[in-house]
Design an enzyme around this catalytic site. Structure first.
Site, PDB file in Angstrom:
ATOM      1  N   PHE A 139       2.802 -26.092 -17.339  1.00 59.80           N
ATOM      2  CA  PHE A 139       1.967 -26.867 -17.468  1.00 59.80           C
ATOM      3  C   PHE A 139       1.029 -27.143 -18.552  1.00 59.80           C
ATOM      4  O   PHE A 139       1.040 -26.242 -19.368  1.00 59.80           O
ATOM      5  CB  PHE A 139       0.824 -26.527 -16.298  1.00 59.80           C
ATOM      6  CG  PHE A 139      -0.033 -27.746 -15.870  1.00 59.80           C
ATOM      7  CD1 PHE A 139       0.296 -28.787 -14.970  1.00 59.80           C
ATOM      8  CD2 PHE A 139      -1.430 -27.490 -16.188  1.00 59.80           C
ATOM      9  CE1 PHE A 139      -0.554 -29.668 -14.586  1.00 59.80           C
ATOM     10  CE2 PHE A 139      -2.319 -28.643 -15.704  1.00 59.80           C
ATOM     11  CZ  PHE A 139      -1.875 -29.590 -14.907  1.00 59.80           C
ATOM     12  N   ASP A 221      -0.097 -17.481 -15.459  1.00 60.50           N
ATOM     13  CA  ASP A 221      -0.748 -18.302 -14.842  1.00 60.50           C
ATOM     14  C   ASP A 221      -0.336 -18.588 -13.350  1.00 60.50           C
ATOM     15  O   ASP A 221       0.797 -18.837 -13.134  1.00 60.50           O
ATOM     16  CB  ASP A 221      -0.547 -19.579 -15.603  1.00 60.50           C
ATOM     17  CG  ASP A 221      -1.180 -20.772 -15.113  1.00 60.50           C
ATOM     18  OD1 ASP A 221      -1.722 -20.700 -13.952  1.00 60.50           O
ATOM     19  OD2 ASP A 221      -1.651 -21.644 -15.861  1.00 60.50           O
ATOM     20  N   TYR A 246      -8.545 -24.323  -6.310  1.00 61.33           N
ATOM     21  CA  TYR A 246      -8.442 -25.691  -5.556  1.00 61.33           C
ATOM     22  C   TYR A 246      -7.223 -26.265  -4.867  1.00 61.33           C
ATOM     23  O   TYR A 246      -6.922 -26.948  -4.521  1.00 61.33           O
ATOM     24  CB  TYR A 246      -9.312 -26.685  -6.475  1.00 61.33           C
ATOM     25  CG  TYR A 246      -8.653 -27.129  -7.804  1.00 61.33           C
ATOM     26  CD1 TYR A 246      -7.295 -27.520  -8.098  1.00 61.33           C
ATOM     27  CD2 TYR A 246      -9.348 -26.389  -8.747  1.00 61.33           C
ATOM     28  CE1 TYR A 246      -6.866 -27.871  -9.336  1.00 61.33           C
ATOM     29  CE2 TYR A 246      -8.900 -26.617 -10.080  1.00 61.33           C
ATOM     30  CZ  TYR A 246      -7.537 -27.277 -10.448  1.00 61.33           C
ATOM     31  OH  TYR A 246      -6.881 -27.264 -11.546  1.00 61.33           O
ATOM     32  N   LYS A 247      -5.957 -25.398  -5.237  1.00 60.02           N
ATOM     33  CA  LYS A 247      -4.776 -25.756  -4.936  1.00 60.02           C
ATOM     34  C   LYS A 247      -4.661 -24.873  -3.472  1.00 60.02           C
ATOM     35  O   LYS A 247      -5.176 -25.350  -2.764  1.00 60.02           O
ATOM     36  CB  LYS A 247      -3.837 -25.212  -5.875  1.00 60.02           C
ATOM     37  CG  LYS A 247      -3.843 -26.170  -7.265  1.00 60.02           C
ATOM     38  CD  LYS A 247      -3.080 -25.679  -8.116  1.00 60.02           C
ATOM     39  CE  LYS A 247      -3.447 -26.888  -9.448  1.00 60.02           C
ATOM     40  NZ  LYS A 247      -2.702 -26.396 -10.640  1.00 60.02           N
ATOM     41  N   ARG A 396       6.813 -34.177  -5.328  1.00 61.34           N
ATOM     42  CA  ARG A 396       6.528 -32.806  -4.690  1.00 61.34           C
ATOM     43  C   ARG A 396       6.085 -33.112  -3.653  1.00 61.34           C
ATOM     44  O   ARG A 396       5.086 -33.778  -3.164  1.00 61.34           O
ATOM     45  CB  ARG A 396       5.544 -32.230  -5.837  1.00 61.34           C
ATOM     46  CG  ARG A 396       5.867 -32.039  -7.182  1.00 61.34           C
ATOM     47  CD  ARG A 396       5.025 -31.067  -7.993  1.00 61.34           C
ATOM     48  NE  ARG A 396       3.596 -31.587  -7.649  1.00 61.34           N
ATOM     49  CZ  ARG A 396       2.534 -31.046  -8.472  1.00 61.34           C
ATOM     50  NH1 ARG A 396       2.691 -29.737  -9.019  1.00 61.34           N
ATOM     51  NH2 ARG A 396       1.274 -31.649  -8.349  1.00 61.34           N
TER      52      ARG A 396
HETATM   53  C1  LIG Z   1      -3.371 -26.462 -11.816  1.00 64.20           C
HETATM   54  C2  LIG Z   1      -3.235 -25.908 -13.007  1.00 64.20           C
HETATM   55  C3  LIG Z   1      -4.116 -25.514 -14.027  1.00 64.20           C
HETATM   56  C4  LIG Z   1      -5.108 -26.252 -14.090  1.00 64.20           C
HETATM   57  O1  LIG Z   1      -6.170 -26.110 -15.128  1.00 64.20           O
HETATM   58  P1  LIG Z   1      -7.906 -26.343 -14.985  1.00 64.20           P
HETATM   59  O2  LIG Z   1      -8.223 -25.738 -16.014  1.00 64.20           O
HETATM   60  O3  LIG Z   1      -8.233 -25.960 -13.742  1.00 64.20           O
HETATM   61  O4  LIG Z   1      -7.654 -27.984 -15.088  1.00 64.20           O
HETATM   62  C5  LIG Z   1      -3.501 -24.754 -15.233  1.00 64.20           C
HETATM   63  N1  LIG Z   1      -2.143 -24.132 -15.210  1.00 64.20           N
HETATM   64  C6  LIG Z   1      -1.461 -24.497 -14.312  1.00 64.20           C
HETATM   65  C7  LIG Z   1      -0.063 -23.951 -14.399  1.00 64.20           C
HETATM   66  C8  LIG Z   1      -1.755 -25.408 -13.046  1.00 64.20           C
HETATM   67  O5  LIG Z   1      -0.989 -25.445 -12.091  1.00 64.20           O
END
Ligand SMILES: *Cc1c(COP(=O)(O)O)cnc(C)c1O
Length: 435
Positions: A139, A221, A246-247, A396
């Site tokens: 990401f 992560d 939030y996921k 997805r």
């Molecule tokens: C959703 C996600 C993020 C989100 O980061 P925020 O700081 O909450 O915006 C970071 N890394 C991964 C791999 C994600 O899937």
């Protein structure tokens, strides 16, 4: 229930929906769906933003009431005193990442947590080289933050950030991670548990062991796996980890993130220090010098955002009530079933599954590729089948176990088939603003 055989090989197309209904009738988690308010007909986007539950709303309401009734006293007198809110929610989260209570805290956002933890461990490397190993399918925010941390320490990211390449554009081979550790001087390996696009689940234990064999630290992560895949950070020796809530944890848009720091690193000086990470007992003495808490709590920065943390309290009650092992088992059964429906009914219409088929290499969502994925995703949403599109060609689909059933998966696959057969997507204007 054997998640590996998530479908019945003798099933014919016609009795498909009955099969799905029977699976729902036997599902021990089926009752949880009534506890969520799910937008659309079928919500399959919980790996991006989980829906609200009765419990999350109640814990948010409680915080608002406490603010009304207690004002400043809420820091000590709230049901869950706000002064310890980050530590207290960390304790509730710890079993989901396989950690001791003081190894987890909720604080900041995921991106900020990557900044502070990668920064901290870059400083702590001492005689190790500052090479950081990531992969090309990460990401993007992870790379933005890590590159910034390297730059701020005077290291050229183009020289010190090493990317493990993907052989197929979808997955990362753990052997390639080991090879990269052999080839470069690496101080920190930072990898996702689950790749956000294809849904591949990486072998956290193996990557951690390989990093340690090469004298490197291992950070992860866990954004795409916490709440749907069980973790064993402590026993695998993971050095640090970050994730958002939030996921799959369903704590609401922009809700507070979490972090894990292995006990052996407690007391290190956080790269982004702030008074909320100070040793709690003396925090309000407001001393000139910073003494970090001797726990993961040391990586908090400013005042805990109570209102963006409050829904997590209720959201976690639901996850614990269901049990993470039961959630994982149902998740694998749902994704196996979805994969079988794509294979049987959708491959001749241009779809294919980009997610690994082995259950132990799969997170909670399935990536379906199609040349018209963007417009097909729109057409699915128009029918109330909420999925998301990730460039260039991925739809997805996340059948989150707490509020998705087998019949939902069946309905989704039927909807997708109709859209492709009738070429419904041809009426849709492609629009690359991704929500
Ligand atoms: C959703 C996600 C993020 C989100 O980061 P925020 O700081 O909450 O915006 C970071 N890394 C991964 C791999 C994600 O899937």
């Amino acid at each position: 229930m054997d998640p590996d055989s998530g479908f019945d090989g003798d099933r014919t197309h016609d009795d498909g929906v009955d099969y799905a209904r029977n699976r729902d009738a036997d599902d021990p988690l089926a009752e949880f769906r009534d506890r969520f308010d799910v937008p659309g007909e079928i919500y399959l986007d919980g790996n991006s933003l989980g829906p609200i539950s009765d419990a999350a709303e109640a814990s948010l309401d409680r915080a608002v009431e406490e603010w009304r009734e207690l004002g400043i006293e809420g820091w000590t007198e709230a049901d869950r005193p706000w002064f310890w809110y980050g530590e207290s929610l960390g304790e509730d989260l710890a079993p989901l990442v396989g950690a001791d209570p003081d190894e987890v805290v909720v604080a900041n956002s995921t991106t900020v947590n990557i900044h502070t933890l990668v920064g901290t461990f870059l400083e702590a490397l001492e005689d190790r080289p500052p090479g950081i190993l990531v992969n090309e399918l990460d990401f993007p925010t992870d790379h933005y933050a890590i590159r910034a941390q390297l730059r701020q320490r005077g290291y050229d990211p183009d020289e010190h950030l090493h990317l493990v390449e993907s052989r197929d554009g979808r997955t990362i081979d753990e052997t390639a991670v080991v090879d990269a550790l052999e080839a470069h001087d690496i101080g920190i390996v930072f990898m996702p548990s689950v790749l956000y696009r294809s849904g591949q689940l990486l072998d956290v234990e193996r990557i951690t062991a390989a990093a340690h064999d090469h004298g490197a630290l291992a950070g992860f992560d866990l954004a795409h796996s916490v709440g749907v895949v069980p973790h064993d950070c402590s026993s695998h020796g993971v050095d640090f980890a970050v994730w958002c809530s939030y996921k799959y944890l369903n704590a609401g848009p922009g809700s507070i993130a979490g972090l894990y720091v292995d006990e052996r690193h407690h007391g290190k000086t956080p790269a982004l220090a702030g008074w909320w990470g100070h040793e709690k007992e003396t925090q309000f003495e407001l001393r000139e010098t910073f003494t970090p808490a001797d726990s993961a709590g040391g990586w908090q920065i400013g005042t805990v955002p109570v209102l963006s943390a409050a829904p997590l309290a209720g959201a976690l009650e639901i996850v614990h009530e269901a049990g993470i092992d039961a959630i994982r088992e149902k998740s694998l059964a749902l994704t196996s079933y979805l994969i079988s429906l794509v294979d049987e009914n959708l491959t001749d219409l241009g779809c294919s599954v980009a997610t690994p088929r082995e259950p132990e290499r799969r997170g909670g969502h399935v990536a379906i590729t199609h040349p018209e994925a963007e417009r097909v995703s729109e057409a699915l949403r128009d029918r109330g089948l909420v999925v998301d599109f990730r460039p260039p060609n991925v739809i997805r689909v996340c059948p989150a176990p707490l509020y998705t059933g087998f019949e939902d998966v069946w309905e989704f696959a039927e909807g997708l088939r109709e859209i492709l057969v009738d070429r419904e997507y041809e009426d849709i204007q492609a629009d690359s603003t991704v929500s």
